[in-house]
Design an enzyme around this catalytic site. Structure first.
Site, short mmCIF file in Angstrom:
data_model
loop_
_atom_site.label_atom_id
_atom_site.label_comp_id
_atom_site.label_asym_id
_atom_site.label_seq_id
_atom_site.Cartn_x
_atom_site.Cartn_y
_atom_site.Cartn_z
N HIS A 106 0.85 -1.19 0.00
CA HIS A 106 0.00 0.00 0.00
C HIS A 106 0.89 1.25 0.00
O HIS A 106 2.07 1.18 0.32
CB HIS A 106 -0.89 0.00 1.25
CG HIS A 106 -2.00 -1.00 1.20
ND1 HIS A 106 -2.97 -1.09 2.16
CD2 HIS A 106 -2.28 -1.97 0.28
CE1 HIS A 106 -3.82 -2.06 1.85
NE2 HIS A 106 -3.42 -2.61 0.72
N GLU B 80 1.12 3.76 2.00
CA GLU B 80 1.75 4.10 3.29
C GLU B 80 2.94 3.20 3.58
O GLU B 80 3.96 3.65 4.12
CB GLU B 80 0.74 3.96 4.44
CG GLU B 80 -0.48 4.86 4.33
CD GLU B 80 -1.66 4.17 3.66
OE1 GLU B 80 -1.46 3.48 2.63
OE2 GLU B 80 -2.79 4.31 4.15
ZN LIG Z 1 -3.27 0.17 3.76
#
Ligand SMILES: [Zn+2]
Length: 155
Positions: free
Chosen positions: A57, A59
């Site tokens: 992801h 992040e």
């Molecule tokens: Zn995530």
């Protein structure tokens, strides 16, 4: 977190640029930057398709990038800007990296773990709590997601 509204919007625009990279790769357009002392020290975008990595992801990529540039797993005094509310995994990772401040653009009612489904970042039972701000460039951050899902449904 002492950034002005203008500064926060400028950092969120950088996160949106990362989301655009994901969009070009035909994947869910979420982008993230990590800022320390007014400088971006980590960038990331959703790269599940690009890298065929389930956990990649925006992040997570930005945290790995910032860990490398800081040569440290601790991201103290940093602010993470992400276009969409972090999921369960990413909220956990933000805590593990000791990031004290998170700013996100739009909520994610289906997967969000920073206020929507769960509130991992501010849960008092966990020893790391995060100051969370939402709604920075909310409509832009939501719009790129809506466009992506609308186009995908047509395919
Ligand atoms: Zn995530």
């Amino acid at each position: 977190m002492n950034y002005t509204v203008k500064e926060k919007e400028a950092f969120m625009r950088e996160a949106l640029k990362e989301a655009e990279i994901a969009l070009e790769n035909d994947e869910i357009p979420i982008g993230c930057v990590i800022v320390k002392d007014g400088e971006i020290i980590g960038r990331g975008h959703n790269a599940r398709e690009e890298l065929q990595r389930a956990v990649m992801h925006a992040e997570i990529m930005a945290i790995e990038n910032a860990n490398a540039s800081e040569e440290s797993w601790r991201l103290l005094d940093c602010t993470l800007f992400v276009t969409i509310e972090p999921c369960v995994m990413c909220s956990g990772a933000i805590g593990l990296a000791r990031i004290p401040n998170v700013v996100y653009g739009a909520k994610n009612q289906k997967f969000g773990a920073a206020g929507s489904l769960y509130d991992i970042l501010t849960d008092e039972r966990l020893n790391h709590r995060v100051e969370v701000e939402t709604g920075v460039l909310e409509s832009e951050c939501a719009a790129i997601m809506q466009d992506f899902f609308r186009t995908r449904r047509k395919k």
